[in-house]
Enzyme design. Structure first.
Site, PDB file in Angstrom:
ATOM      1  CB  VAL B  50      -0.899  -0.093   1.152  1.00 44.61           C
ATOM      2  CG1 VAL B  50      -2.065  -0.980   1.116  1.00 44.61           C
ATOM      3  CG2 VAL B  50      -0.260  -0.009   2.659  1.00 44.61           C
ATOM      4  NE  ARG B  51       6.598   3.009   2.145  1.00 37.38           N
ATOM      5  CZ  ARG B  51       8.041   3.111   2.299  1.00 37.38           C
ATOM      6  NH1 ARG B  51       8.791   2.107   2.483  1.00 37.38           N
ATOM      7  NH2 ARG B  51       8.479   4.336   2.109  1.00 37.38           N
ATOM      8  CG  HIS B  52       4.084   0.405  -4.682  1.00 38.67           C
ATOM      9  ND1 HIS B  52       4.875   0.835  -5.677  1.00 38.67           N
ATOM     10  CD2 HIS B  52       4.643  -0.544  -3.720  1.00 38.67           C
ATOM     11  CE1 HIS B  52       6.168   0.259  -5.354  1.00 38.67           C
ATOM     12  NE2 HIS B  52       5.922  -0.457  -4.171  1.00 38.67           N
ATOM     13  CD  GLN B  60      -9.293 -11.621   3.544  1.00 35.61           C
ATOM     14  OE1 GLN B  60      -8.578 -12.080   4.211  1.00 35.61           O
ATOM     15  NE2 GLN B  60     -10.221 -12.659   2.983  1.00 35.61           N
ATOM     16  CD  GLN B  62      -6.117  -7.464  11.085  1.00 33.12           C
ATOM     17  OE1 GLN B  62      -5.798  -6.536  11.721  1.00 33.12           O
ATOM     18  NE2 GLN B  62      -5.341  -8.727  10.834  1.00 33.12           N
ATOM     19  NE  ARG B 113      -8.124  -2.850  13.607  1.00 33.34           N
ATOM     20  CZ  ARG B 113      -8.630  -2.047  12.591  1.00 33.34           C
ATOM     21  NH1 ARG B 113      -8.403  -2.719  11.490  1.00 33.34           N
ATOM     22  NH2 ARG B 113      -8.915  -0.864  12.785  1.00 33.34           N
ATOM     23  CG  HIS B 135       7.353   2.896  -9.418  1.00 33.34           C
ATOM     24  ND1 HIS B 135       8.644   3.273  -9.535  1.00 33.34           N
ATOM     25  CD2 HIS B 135       6.892   3.139  -8.268  1.00 33.34           C
ATOM     26  CE1 HIS B 135       8.908   3.665  -8.059  1.00 33.34           C
ATOM     27  NE2 HIS B 135       7.912   3.764  -7.483  1.00 33.34           N
ATOM     28  NE  ARG B 140       7.592  -2.360  -3.112  1.00 32.04           N
ATOM     29  CZ  ARG B 140       7.911  -1.901  -1.763  1.00 32.04           C
ATOM     30  NH1 ARG B 140       8.795  -2.394  -1.005  1.00 32.04           N
ATOM     31  NH2 ARG B 140       7.364  -1.021  -1.127  1.00 32.04           N
TER      32      ARG B 140
END
Lengths: 138, 200
Positions: B50-52, B60, B62, B113, B135, B140
């Site tokens: 999620v940094r992209h 999902q 929690q 959680r 990118h 990655r």
């Protein structure tokens, strides 16, 4: 101005429903999507009663259009939303793309010729989403 | 870990409407999107995803989904399995018991959680346009990337190459894309070997 839808990701409403159910059920997203593809009634039902207010579930798709318009209209659209992608093809001719969230939000917020044309495209690829949007407004 | 390219819009559908040679590959990539189901990855891995930011995620929650049988729903790094499985398993067991005890005590899932470890499994949908994917692969697929997100991106790359072989023929870690390593003093020093791997 003339906007012509030339391509889009397949079955965007099934993906919207899959995204919504992924966030709230423990079932794997690939399983959800697979089941929904075979169950258009369920897809219609889920999309017609979108409960999740996160617009991100409307982003797992892409629509691509040919746009015939002057630079002023393109600049205006770009200033209003940064989620449209434009490529100039020729003088007055553009390739434009966006996801359903960007298209819907533009249409709802700004209307106009472009907004109305976007709404027509939404009605073509995601009729239940268009109905949901219209119900929300009335 | 399971990776599945669920949906994309074939480039030929767009190109068939365009006069030849009007669009560079880079420009075309920006108009195409690819949606993946990423399943049974760790929260540590999804946090890197999620940094992209030029991407869309549906993960999902929690808050809504209670974590059940945590002990069998964690991702265990190989280094841990080899060197210290008992320490890891012990903490996972404690976290599992504490989470369940909190839920049983009426603590809302969104609060219970807080006790869950980064190893907890998660599944999500991710959509990126072709340029963002390039990118993502650049960073990655790099040999220096963390192993789980590297495994994930290598598999995503394999699948988009199968779907769009020409468009993604130049995709891979940045050393493969650029012909030079942008990692500076952190370079792995094995660029030739890495480039050769992604050329195949």
């Amino acid at each position: 101005m003339r906007l012509t839808l030339i391509a889009h990701t397949p079955n965007p409403e099934a993906m919207i429903a899959a995204a919504m159910l992924t966030t709230t059920s423990g079932v794997k997203p690939s399983t959800i999507y697979e089941r929904l593809q075979a169950n258009p009634e369920k897809v219609g039902d889920v999309v017609s009663r979108l409960e999740v207010q996160h617009g991100s579930i409307l982003e797992h798709n892409r629509l691509v259009w040919m746009l015939e318009a002057d630079e002023q209209l393109v600049l205006d659209a770009l200033l209003k939303t940064r989620f449209f992608t434009f490529t100039r093809l020729c003088d007055g001719g553009w390739l434009m793309s966006a996801n359903l969230r960007a298209a819907l939000e533009y249409s709802e917020e700004y209307g106009g010729d472009l907004g109305d044309s976007l709404l027509d495209s939404i009605g073509t690829v995601a009729p239940n989403l268009r109905c949901f949007s219209e119900r929300k407004r009335t | 870990m399971k990776v599945k390219l669920l949906s994309y819009q074939p480039s030929k559908d767009v190109l068939s409407h365009l006069p030849a040679a009007k669009l560079s590959e880079k420009e075309l990539l920006g108009h195409l999107s690819f949606t993946f189901a990423l399943e049974r990855i760790s929260r540590a891995c999804s946090h890197q995803l999620v940094r992209h930011r030029v991407a869309s995620f549906s993960q999902q929650s929690q808050r809504y989904i209670q974590v059940r049988r945590l002990k069998t729903h964690v991702v265990t790094p190989q280094s841990v399995t080899v060197k210290a499985p008992e320490i890891f398993d012990s903490i996972i067991g404690q976290a599992s018991n504490a989470y369940q005890a909190l839920v049983d005590a009426g603590i809302p899932r969104e609060d219970a959680r807080f006790i869950l470890p980064n190893a907890t499994e998660t599944s999500l949908l991710v959509t990126m346009d072709g340029r963002s994917l390039m990118h993502f692969f650049g960073l990655r697929c790099c040999i220096r990337a963390q192993w789980e997100v590297k495994d994930l991106s290598d598999e995503m790359l394999r699948q988009v190459k199968e779907a769009e072989p020409e468009l993604f023929s130049g995709a891979g870690p940045y050393c493969f894309q650029l012909g030079r390593c942008p990692e500076g003093r952190f370079t792995c020093g094995r660029m030739g070997e890495v480039v050769e791997k992604y050329r195949v």
